[in-house]
Design an enzyme around this catalytic site. Structure first.
Site, PDB file in Angstrom:
ATOM      1  N   SER A 176     -11.374   4.298   7.810  1.00 37.44           N
ATOM      2  CA  SER A 176     -11.423   2.418   8.056  1.00 37.44           C
ATOM      3  C   SER A 176     -12.356   1.401   7.950  1.00 37.44           C
ATOM      4  CB  SER A 176     -10.497   3.667   9.740  1.00 37.44           C
ATOM      5  OG  SER A 176     -10.160   1.790  10.540  1.00 37.44           O
ATOM      6  N   ASP A 225      -7.763  -3.990   7.918  1.00 37.86           N
ATOM      7  CA  ASP A 225      -8.655  -3.280   7.584  1.00 37.86           C
ATOM      8  C   ASP A 225      -9.021  -2.374   6.184  1.00 37.86           C
ATOM      9  OD1 ASP A 225      -7.029  -1.578   8.617  1.00 37.86           O
ATOM     10  OD2 ASP A 225      -8.995  -0.748  10.069  1.00 37.86           O
ATOM     11  N   ASP A 242      -7.844   0.562   5.334  1.00 38.57           N
ATOM     12  CA  ASP A 242      -6.902   1.899   5.534  1.00 38.57           C
ATOM     13  C   ASP A 242      -5.294   0.994   6.169  1.00 38.57           C
ATOM     14  OD1 ASP A 242      -8.072   1.784   8.244  1.00 38.57           O
ATOM     15  OD2 ASP A 242      -6.849   4.026   8.625  1.00 38.57           O
ATOM     16  N   ASP A 251      -4.433  -0.403   8.597  1.00 40.59           N
ATOM     17  CA  ASP A 251      -3.571   0.068   9.836  1.00 40.59           C
ATOM     18  C   ASP A 251      -3.905  -1.007  11.004  1.00 40.59           C
ATOM     19  OD1 ASP A 251      -6.450   0.657  10.311  1.00 40.59           O
ATOM     20  OD2 ASP A 251      -5.481   2.660  11.994  1.00 40.59           O
TER      21      ASP A 251
HETATM   22 MG    MG Z   1      -8.460   1.639  10.481  1.00 40.49          MG
END
Ligand code: MG
Length: 447
Positions: free
Chosen positions: A94, A234, A236, A238
């Protein structure tokens, strides 16, 4: 470091290929024989090594793997549902810096593992006992995640109307998993895209946590190009944060607040967010006449309450929106589409939408808390705050006390000997005073 959000660590130190393989085998032990899972990763250079190691473990345990390649975390959740897979894995750390990587596990519903399942996974891993399947699992590839994700997101907004506006958008994808899919989304929404850090190389151009200090390049690009809005994801993809049309970072709490305000204009129903999220959410819910459910920190907790209470929207204050029409994890694609729909429908600029919300000042801090001292600190803080006029106490996750002029939330970290504090009030000075008071009480308790 093993927690409810999965396994995370510095690659080659805490997180080796061996550990990754063991977790693949441990997860296989929890799945029914012959299960198939969907697996994706962010763009970190260590991703292929961790992927291969996890797959060795999964295959040895008889689990078939559908490899989705470099895709976002919500993309994996979507594909689990689309492929009717028996679960999923995302290889990502992340917002942690480049030396880190991690392994997140998901249920057949595309949810992060609930706490009790995460605990079981950890126990299996610690036991080191992994049965080997008679028939090893297989590996297949699937490259449809971006297409399906973009189509699903376009279906929940007025894509045609948005496209008619030809918004100029600057997007900072931090060379992460969001690069390809988000460019496709903005293209489908008719935007003129200025894409910075838009190659999924995993070479992070700045620290990946999407906070003001790391987004100066994005703010500058929005001004330079005269864009309508700037977005940052970010690694990843999300989480999503927003820069207004003047190049000002509006603050990570506003992603969920603005998206919630827009969703409630279309569909009335309850909302859910965690206890550390801004009071703006209470105001937005109250002005729409709907209930706001507060949950312990962690998106799995928010998602669980959203399902239980039939929420129309929810998420976390750090730039994470969850739309139950899509997937039950945070999704930056959804945040982008809703935000552009909001701009189109109101005809307002981002700064004007922000000005319609109450302005609070939030302060996030931490202080040392030796193991075992948290309960005493919580009880002392509770005693000091709970008897004040108008105080509302919530102790589902640490302690949150709401007062008429502000609130604070303190909780012990699961992974470090610290307590985290979030305080919010009408101005920075008042928020600072609340935090200072809590800190003093803790110091007294610790002597
Ligand atoms: Mg993330």
């Amino acid at each position: 470091m093993v927690s409810v959000s999965g396994v995370r660590g510095i690659v080659g130190e805490a997180l080796t290929g061996e550990v990754a393989e063991q977790f693949g085998r441990a997860f296989a032990t929890m799945l029914p024989a012959g299960a198939t899972i969907a697996l994706g990763r962010d763009s970190r250079p260590s991703g292929p090594m961790i992927r291969d190691a996890v797959i060795v473990g999964l295959n040895a345990g008889g689990v078939n793997v559908i490899d989705l390649g470099i895709v976002s975390t919500p993309g994996v959740a979507l594909m689990i549902k689309h492929l009717s897979a028996g679960g999923g894995i995302v290889i990502t750390a992340s917002h942690n810096p480049a030396p880190y990587n991690g392994i997140k596990f998901m249920t057949p519903e595309g949810l992060n593992l609930p706490a009790e399942q995460a605990e079981r996974l950890k126990e299996i891993w610690q036991s080191g006992k992994f049965p080997t399947a008679e028939t090893p699992g297989t590996i297949t590839q699937n490259d449809q995640t971006h297409n399906l994700h973009v189509k699903a997101v376009c279906d929940i907004v007025d894509a045609e109307a948005i496209a008619g506006r030809k918004f100029k958008v600057v997007l900072d994808s931090i060379n992460g998993a969001g690069c390809e899919g988000t460019a496709l989304l903005l293209n489908k929404l008719g935007c003129e895209l200025v894409h910075i850090n838009g190659e999924p190389t995993g070479e992070f151009a700045h620290e990946p946590e999407p906070i003001a200090a790391n987004l100066t390049g994005l703010c500058e690009a929005v001004r330079q190009h005269g864009a309508d809005i700037g977005f940052a994801q970010d690694p990843d993809a999300d989480r999503l944060v927003i820069v207004d049309e003047t190049g000002k970072f509006i603050g990570e709490e506003y992603t969920l607040a603005l998206a919630s305000a827009f969703v409630l204009k279309q569909r009335k129903g309850p909302l859910a967010t965690n206890l550390s999220t801004s009071r703006m959410m209470d105001d937005i819910a109250a002005s729409a006449g709907v209930k706001l459910h507060r949950t312990p920190v962690g998106e799995a907790n928010v998602a669980a309450v959203m399902v239980r209470e039939g929420c129309v929207f929810g998420g976390e204050g750090g730039g994470g929106v969850i739309d139950p029409r899509m997937v039950l994890v945070r999704d930056s694609f959804v945040g982008i589409a809703l935000m552009l729909n909001f701009l189109d429908e109101t005809g307002n600029a981002v700064s004007e939408l922000v000005a319609e919300l109450p302005r609070y000042h939030m302060l996030k801090d931490r202080f040392p808390c030796p193991q075992g001292a948290a309960a005493e600190i919580l009880s002392a803080v509770r005693e000091a705050f709970a008897s004040r006029p108008g105080a509302k106490v919530n102790d589902e996750d640490g302690l949150r006390v709401d007062l008429p002029a502000g609130w604070m939330h303190i909780r012990a970290s699961n992974t470090e000997p610290i307590m985290r504090i979030v305080a919010e009030a009408d101005d920075a000075e008042s928020a600072g005073k609340i935090a200072e008071e809590v800190r003093k009480i803790a110091e007294e308790v610790l002597g």
